[in-house]
Design a protein around this motif. Sequence first.
Motif, PDB file in Angstrom:
ATOM      1  N   PHE A 115       0.200   5.844  -1.359  1.00 28.20           N
ATOM      2  CA  PHE A 115      -0.688   6.096  -2.488  1.00 28.20           C
ATOM      3  C   PHE A 115       0.097   6.079  -3.791  1.00 28.20           C
ATOM      4  N   LYS A 116       1.224   6.771  -3.806  1.00 28.92           N
ATOM      5  CA  LYS A 116       2.042   6.839  -5.015  1.00 28.92           C
ATOM      6  C   LYS A 116       2.762   5.521  -5.291  1.00 28.92           C
ATOM      7  N   THR A 117       3.133   4.806  -4.226  1.00 28.67           N
ATOM      8  CA  THR A 117       3.873   3.556  -4.384  1.00 28.67           C
ATOM      9  C   THR A 117       3.090   2.521  -5.174  1.00 28.67           C
ATOM     10  N   VAL A 118       1.780   2.418  -4.920  1.00 27.00           N
ATOM     11  CA  VAL A 118       0.971   1.427  -5.643  1.00 27.00           C
ATOM     12  C   VAL A 118       0.356   2.011  -6.917  1.00 27.00           C
ATOM     13  N   ASP A 119       0.678   3.277  -7.225  1.00 29.91           N
ATOM     14  CA  ASP A 119       0.126   3.973  -8.397  1.00 29.91           C
ATOM     15  C   ASP A 119      -1.393   4.115  -8.288  1.00 29.91           C
ATOM     16  N   ALA A 120      -1.851   4.497  -7.104  1.00 27.41           N
ATOM     17  CA  ALA A 120      -3.277   4.751  -6.905  1.00 27.41           C
ATOM     18  C   ALA A 120      -3.658   6.083  -7.544  1.00 27.41           C
ATOM     19  N   SER A 121      -4.952   6.295  -7.727  1.00 32.85           N
ATOM     20  CA  SER A 121      -5.441   7.584  -8.217  1.00 32.85           C
ATOM     21  C   SER A 121      -6.868   7.784  -7.734  1.00 32.85           C
ATOM     22  N   GLY A 122      -7.264   9.043  -7.672  1.00 33.48           N
ATOM     23  CA  GLY A 122      -8.615   9.366  -7.215  1.00 33.48           C
ATOM     24  C   GLY A 122      -8.729   9.361  -5.710  1.00 33.48           C
ATOM     25  N   LEU A 123      -8.889   8.178  -5.148  1.00 31.48           N
ATOM     26  CA  LEU A 123      -9.122   8.089  -3.706  1.00 31.48           C
ATOM     27  C   LEU A 123      -8.467   6.851  -3.122  1.00 31.48           C
ATOM     28  N   ALA A 124      -8.189   6.920  -1.831  1.00 29.48           N
ATOM     29  CA  ALA A 124      -7.725   5.760  -1.068  1.00 29.48           C
ATOM     30  C   ALA A 124      -7.765   6.111   0.415  1.00 29.48           C
ATOM     31  N   ARG A 125      -7.932   5.093   1.231  1.00 37.58           N
ATOM     32  CA  ARG A 125      -7.789   5.244   2.679  1.00 37.58           C
ATOM     33  C   ARG A 125      -6.586   4.417   3.097  1.00 37.58           C
ATOM     34  N   VAL A 126      -5.700   5.021   3.872  1.00 34.12           N
ATOM     35  CA  VAL A 126      -4.476   4.338   4.285  1.00 34.12           C
ATOM     36  C   VAL A 126      -4.522   4.138   5.799  1.00 34.12           C
ATOM     37  N   ASP A 127      -4.264   2.896   6.227  1.00 37.61           N
ATOM     38  CA  ASP A 127      -4.410   2.521   7.634  1.00 37.61           C
ATOM     39  C   ASP A 127      -3.046   2.298   8.279  1.00 37.61           C
ATOM     40  N   PHE A 128      -2.951   2.695   9.544  1.00 34.81           N
ATOM     41  CA  PHE A 128      -1.678   2.654  10.268  1.00 34.81           C
ATOM     42  C   PHE A 128      -1.844   2.060  11.663  1.00 34.81           C
TER      43      PHE A 128
END
Length: 349
Positions: A285-298
Amino acid sequence: MAKIRIGLLFGGRSGEHEVSINSAQAIAQALQTGENDHKYDVIPVYIQKNGVWIAGETADEVLESKTPLSPEDTNPYQLWQFPPELQEVEVWFPVLHGPNGEDGTIQGLLTLMQVPFVGSGVLGSAVGMDKIAMKMAFAQAGLPQVKYKAVERSQIWSNPCIFPKLCDDIEAGLGYPCFVKPANLGSSVGIAKARSHSELEAALDSAASYDRRIVIEAGVTARELECAVLGNDNPKASVVGEITFDSDFYDYETKYTEGRSQIHIPASLPEKVIKQIQEMAIQAFKTVDASGLARVDFFYVEETQAIYLNEINTLPGFTKFSMYPQLWQATGISFEQLVDKLIQLALEK
């Protein structure tokens, strides 16, 4: 206190137009429920598939019926004639999945409007959308990923002498099975699994018809896990969920056909693995400079306990049945509280 006027922006010029309408309807209902109904007024703004912006009764009707308008129903010369209702918007809530919605384009326009909006800005959205730029950013941050190779349409279509050599290089470097993906599409559109040289050639040709940038990933036998992130400078991670399905891989048809996939929340995992995934989700999330919301898939390989970061989605599906809000529901934040929190994060940002 006067209610805050929320511009609910939905529809859009992408293959996920209908998905966007479903997400927006759920968010509109949440904004008109309980405490939210005393805090917010919803102004639906619908973007047709031809790019025309519509507000008022027509936008309300689309939201209620969940039926897109035909481009023939409006004048294409209205393309940049914004509805007067836009002047009333105090916070934008864009619910536009896919290209022209979560790739930084609409975020740039909303930034120019100088009105707060929910979600990532131009940089986070653009890097989060382009799978090649995303993977390069993750690699620079030291986040583990499966092997991959990036190619361009010109390598596939422009020179018939180069194409066979390209396929040979992919075959040698990644092996089979491998997955061929357009770099800038969502909802598994254009993705194919290649198990042989002939299937690889066909998959590359197909992907090139969707995008000029293509990524090929090594296949891995793994569990597919997802974690939701919420916040700005100090983001928090949700519990971890798992997706299982009855097809060869999680393609568009499987994703959107009822009964073809199942969501398991929380996923049955060792506590150590859960903690690692949550930490990696926040780092991504921090690496791409996201903010607010995100879903991260693994991807999680049980035999070796290896965890691979697959991708980040900065504007995930947002119906009550979507993974992102369900993960927060299981973490202790209801759907209504979640949309309220996202608006507050937009104002904070």
